[in-house]
Design a protein around this motif. Structure first.
Motif, PDB file in Angstrom:
ATOM      1  N   GLU A   1       0.835  -1.203   0.000  1.00  0.00           N
ATOM      2  CA  GLU A   1       0.000   0.000   0.000  1.00  0.00           C
ATOM      3  C   GLU A   1       0.873   1.257   0.000  1.00  0.00           C
ATOM      4  OE1 GLU A   1      -3.149   2.232  -0.543  1.00  0.00           O
ATOM      5  OE2 GLU A   1      -3.220   0.037  -0.531  1.00  0.00           O
ATOM      6  N   SER A   2       1.951   1.232   0.761  1.00  0.00           N
ATOM      7  CA  SER A   2       2.881   2.367   0.782  1.00  0.00           C
ATOM      8  C   SER A   2       3.493   2.582  -0.598  1.00  0.00           C
ATOM      9  CB  SER A   2       4.001   2.128   1.795  1.00  0.00           C
ATOM     10  OG  SER A   2       3.501   2.141   3.102  1.00  0.00           O
ATOM     11  N   GLN A   3       3.816   1.480  -1.251  1.00  0.00           N
ATOM     12  CA  GLN A   3       4.398   1.569  -2.592  1.00  0.00           C
ATOM     13  C   GLN A   3       3.414   2.215  -3.564  1.00  0.00           C
ATOM     14  OE1 GLN A   3       6.498  -1.942  -3.903  1.00  0.00           O
ATOM     15  NE2 GLN A   3       5.740  -1.664  -5.970  1.00  0.00           N
ATOM     16  N   LYS A   4       2.140   1.869  -3.446  1.00  0.00           N
ATOM     17  CA  LYS A   4       1.117   2.479  -4.308  1.00  0.00           C
ATOM     18  C   LYS A   4       0.996   3.979  -4.025  1.00  0.00           C
ATOM     19  CE  LYS A   4      -1.743  -1.644  -4.630  1.00  0.00           C
ATOM     20  NZ  LYS A   4      -2.993  -2.260  -4.160  1.00  0.00           N
TER      21      LYS A   4
ATOM     22  N   ASP B   1       5.588   7.571  -6.894  1.00  0.00           N
ATOM     23  CA  ASP B   1       6.342   8.621  -7.575  1.00  0.00           C
ATOM     24  C   ASP B   1       7.741   8.802  -6.985  1.00  0.00           C
ATOM     25  OD1 ASP B   1       4.919   9.562  -5.243  1.00  0.00           O
ATOM     26  OD2 ASP B   1       5.539  11.595  -5.790  1.00  0.00           O
ATOM     27  N   ARG B   2       7.972   8.255  -5.812  1.00  0.00           N
ATOM     28  CA  ARG B   2       9.278   8.371  -5.159  1.00  0.00           C
ATOM     29  C   ARG B   2      10.179   7.167  -5.445  1.00  0.00           C
ATOM     30  NH1 ARG B   2       7.347  10.085   0.892  1.00  0.00           N
ATOM     31  NH2 ARG B   2       5.875  11.680   0.248  1.00  0.00           N
ATOM     32  N   LEU B   3       9.640   6.163  -6.116  1.00  0.00           N
ATOM     33  CA  LEU B   3      10.394   4.932  -6.352  1.00  0.00           C
ATOM     34  C   LEU B   3      11.181   5.004  -7.651  1.00  0.00           C
ATOM     35  CD1 LEU B   3       7.642   2.376  -5.302  1.00  0.00           C
ATOM     36  CD2 LEU B   3       9.499   3.295  -3.908  1.00  0.00           C
ATOM     37  N   VAL B   4      12.220   4.223  -7.721  1.00  0.00           N
ATOM     38  CA  VAL B   4      13.039   4.144  -8.921  1.00  0.00           C
ATOM     39  C   VAL B   4      12.360   3.213  -9.917  1.00  0.00           C
ATOM     40  CG1 VAL B   4      15.262   3.363  -9.826  1.00  0.00           C
ATOM     41  CG2 VAL B   4      15.158   4.544  -7.629  1.00  0.00           C
ATOM     42  N   ASP B   5      12.272   3.644 -11.162  1.00  0.00           N
ATOM     43  CA  ASP B   5      11.744   2.793 -12.229  1.00  0.00           C
ATOM     44  C   ASP B   5      12.860   1.837 -12.643  1.00  0.00           C
ATOM     45  OD1 ASP B   5      10.799   1.595 -14.531  1.00  0.00           O
ATOM     46  OD2 ASP B   5      10.448   3.468 -15.600  1.00  0.00           O
ATOM     47  N   PRO B   6      12.709   0.539 -12.409  1.00  0.00           N
ATOM     48  CA  PRO B   6      13.781  -0.415 -12.733  1.00  0.00           C
ATOM     49  C   PRO B   6      14.205  -0.368 -14.196  1.00  0.00           C
ATOM     50  CG  PRO B   6      12.052  -1.500 -11.485  1.00  0.00           C
ATOM     51  CD  PRO B   6      11.552  -0.120 -11.836  1.00  0.00           C
ATOM     52  N   GLN B   7      13.290  -0.158 -15.113  1.00  0.00           N
ATOM     53  CA  GLN B   7      13.640  -0.108 -16.529  1.00  0.00           C
ATOM     54  C   GLN B   7      14.526   1.101 -16.828  1.00  0.00           C
ATOM     55  OE1 GLN B   7      13.053  -2.591 -18.624  1.00  0.00           O
ATOM     56  NE2 GLN B   7      12.076  -3.633 -16.919  1.00  0.00           N
ATOM     57  N   THR B   8      14.173   2.239 -16.269  1.00  0.00           N
ATOM     58  CA  THR B   8      14.969   3.446 -16.463  1.00  0.00           C
ATOM     59  C   THR B   8      16.322   3.296 -15.790  1.00  0.00           C
ATOM     60  OG1 THR B   8      12.968   4.790 -16.531  1.00  0.00           O
ATOM     61  CG2 THR B   8      15.025   5.944 -16.116  1.00  0.00           C
TER      62      THR B   8
END
Length: 65
Positions: free
Chosen positions: A43-46, A50-57
């Motif tokens: 739930e925190s991740q959802k 916007d604060r998380l790193v996009d693994p693909q990028t």
């Protein structure tokens, strides 16, 4: 090779211990129930995606900015 117990305590060890203590407190809030804790983190991740790193990028070495 030196035994880890013989190594002096460092500032990095302080940071690691602080993180561990915070994790213990969060876990205790959910009665140390892994399922409840996982639900909380998902739930925190959802909420804060916007604060998380996009693994693909990140893998491509590109900045998110």
């Amino acid at each position: 090779m030196k035994d880890a117990m013989d190594e002096p305590w460092t500032e990095a060890d302080d940071v690691i211990e602080e993180v561990r203590e915070i994790r213990r407190r969060i876990s205790a809030q959910f009665d140390d129930d892994v399922g409840k804790l996982a639900d909380f983190y998902m739930e925190s991740q959802k909420r804060h995606g916007d604060r998380l790193v996009d693994p693909q990028t990140w893998r491509k070495g590109k900045s998110a900015a």
